[in-house]
Design a protein around this motif. Structure first.
Motif, PDB file in Angstrom:
ATOM      1  N   ALA A 248       0.798  -1.233   0.000  1.00  0.00           N
ATOM      2  CA  ALA A 248       0.000   0.000   0.000  1.00  0.00           C
ATOM      3  C   ALA A 248       0.830   1.283   0.000  1.00  0.00           C
ATOM      4  N   PRO A 249       1.899   1.405   0.805  1.00  0.00           N
ATOM      5  CA  PRO A 249       2.646   2.670   0.822  1.00  0.00           C
ATOM      6  C   PRO A 249       3.343   2.996  -0.497  1.00  0.00           C
ATOM      7  N   MET A 270      -5.946   1.633   5.688  1.00  0.00           N
ATOM      8  CA  MET A 270      -5.531   1.868   4.312  1.00  0.00           C
ATOM      9  C   MET A 270      -5.307   3.347   4.038  1.00  0.00           C
ATOM     10  N   LYS A 271      -6.117   4.207   4.621  1.00  0.00           N
ATOM     11  CA  LYS A 271      -5.892   5.642   4.457  1.00  0.00           C
ATOM     12  C   LYS A 271      -4.525   6.047   5.028  1.00  0.00           C
ATOM     13  N   THR A 272      -4.173   5.459   6.160  1.00  0.00           N
ATOM     14  CA  THR A 272      -2.876   5.756   6.772  1.00  0.00           C
ATOM     15  C   THR A 272      -1.736   5.257   5.900  1.00  0.00           C
ATOM     16  N   TRP A 273      -1.824   4.021   5.453  1.00  0.00           N
ATOM     17  CA  TRP A 273      -0.726   3.421   4.683  1.00  0.00           C
ATOM     18  C   TRP A 273      -0.557   4.054   3.308  1.00  0.00           C
ATOM     19  N   THR A 274      -1.643   4.592   2.732  1.00  0.00           N
ATOM     20  CA  THR A 274      -1.548   5.268   1.433  1.00  0.00           C
ATOM     21  C   THR A 274      -1.425   6.784   1.583  1.00  0.00           C
ATOM     22  N   ASN A 275      -1.297   7.255   2.827  1.00  0.00           N
ATOM     23  CA  ASN A 275      -1.190   8.687   3.112  1.00  0.00           C
ATOM     24  C   ASN A 275      -2.395   9.456   2.570  1.00  0.00           C
ATOM     25  N   ASN A 276      -3.525   8.753   2.501  1.00  0.00           N
ATOM     26  CA  ASN A 276      -4.775   9.334   1.993  1.00  0.00           C
ATOM     27  C   ASN A 276      -4.591   9.993   0.628  1.00  0.00           C
TER      28      ASN A 276
END
Length: 344
Positions: A248-249, A270-276
């Protein structure tokens, strides 16, 4: 997909606040023909059945978006067939592509297929060309170039356990294999865009990404996904409903701006890992709730999911994966109506 739905999709991917939140589902042969009341093989072999089933879904659920829209597919067989894979069919079974490489050394004999001539790919294109006038007359357009992803195709050509082992034991051969597959994908995507100028999105599906470590994804996933997504289009849509934490990142670096992920992770994670930075599409359990539950179960799951999310931008409510078999009309309507009620 009509213009209004496409514009909604582009807006939510851009990060605009949308009210009510959009809902969308990936629909294809595991769900659509059985829902419509006939066999999977009829759906694959009869253009009229294919078109009517898609129109039936659109008319039954006008409030939601179906992705990629009029998906001309043959289960998992389209891309592997271009490499010579034998496609195995049943009357009402999901087709399967047999592997073509019996050892890593056989990668040396592999050639890049021509999507204009090889395997089932000309049939994918011709089906849409034949039906395009009726699709457009109904106010819809062909919006996405669609393909399986590099690791997914490689796993069909070799067998999944064999491919996973070979990235550890024969890394050079696997880089060669993934390079050939990605060369093919770039051409296949370009050919779809050439035939259908209305395409402004790429949709790749690759669950194998979810079974490798971050280090292996950096080596064997990211470079090839990045190349496959190089085309200049508005939507770069990726499906991986296997675990996403490792990859994800790095998905934004691959160019991805829309992700359908699985139920192993929450929307907030998922929002955290993709930096939203990536629009997320999920995350109602597809089998146990959407297919196996009641409308009340679906409504409860939607309320729990949305109640746990503080930032509802870059979010499309869906199931955590594609639409599974045996989902009833009432459950889909329960999901869509609950989202509308809670987010209008």
């Amino acid at each position: 997909m009509n213009d209004q739905q496409w514009n909604t999709l582009v807006s939510v991917v851009r990060g605009d606040a949308i009210r009510p939140l959009p809902t969308a589902f990936i629909i294809d042969s595991p769900w659509l023909p059985r829902w419509a009341g006939h066999t999977i093989l009829d759906y694959f072999t009869d253009e009229r059945t294919f078109l009517n089933d898609n129109f039936n879904a659109i008319h039954t659920f006008p409030e939601t978006i179906f992705l990629p829209g009029f998906w001309s597919e043959y289960g998992m067989c389209a891309e592997p067939s271009a490499f010579g894979s034998v496609s195995v069919w049943g009357e009402d079974e999901f087709p399967f592509a047999r592997k073509v490489l019996l050892s890593p050394s056989e990668v040396e004999r592999l050639e890049v297929p021509d999507p204009r001539k090889h395997g089932l790919l000309p049939f994918v294109i011709k089906r849409l060309q034949h039906l395009q006038p009726e699709i457009e007359a109904a106010g819809h357009k062909i919006r996405f170039a669609v393909a399986r992803g590099p690791l997914n195709i490689a796993s069909f050509l070799m067998g999944t356990p064999e491919f996973m082992e070979a990235i550890k034991t024969e890394p050079e051969s696997m880089h060669r294999l993934l390079g050939i597959v990605t060369d093919f994908l770039v051409d296949w995507i370009a050919y779809q865009r050439e035939v259908f100028p209305s395409i402004d999105g790429i949709f790749l599906l690759d669950d194998i990404v979810g079974f490798v470590s971050r280090r292996d994804f950096e080596k064997f996933g990211l470079p090839y996904l990045k190349r496959a997504f190089t085309a200049d289009v508005a939507i770069k849509f990726f499906h991986n409903d296997a675990p996403c934490k490792a990859s994800a990142p790095l998905l934004e670096e691959a160019g991805i701006n829309l992700l359908n992920f699985g139920i192993q992770h929450t929307v907030e994670e998922m929002k955290t890992w993709t930096n939203n930075r990536i629009t997320l599409m999920g995350n109602i359990p597809p089998r146990d709730v959407l297919a196996g539950g009641t409308p009340a179960d679906v409504r409860r799951a939607v309320k729990e999911m949305l109640g746990a999310i503080d930032d509802r931008t870059r979010l499309i409510v869906s199931c955590g994966g594609g639409m599974p078999p045996n989902v009833e009309t009432e459950n889909i309507k329960a999901l869509v109506s609950t989202v509308e009620e809670m987010t209008r």
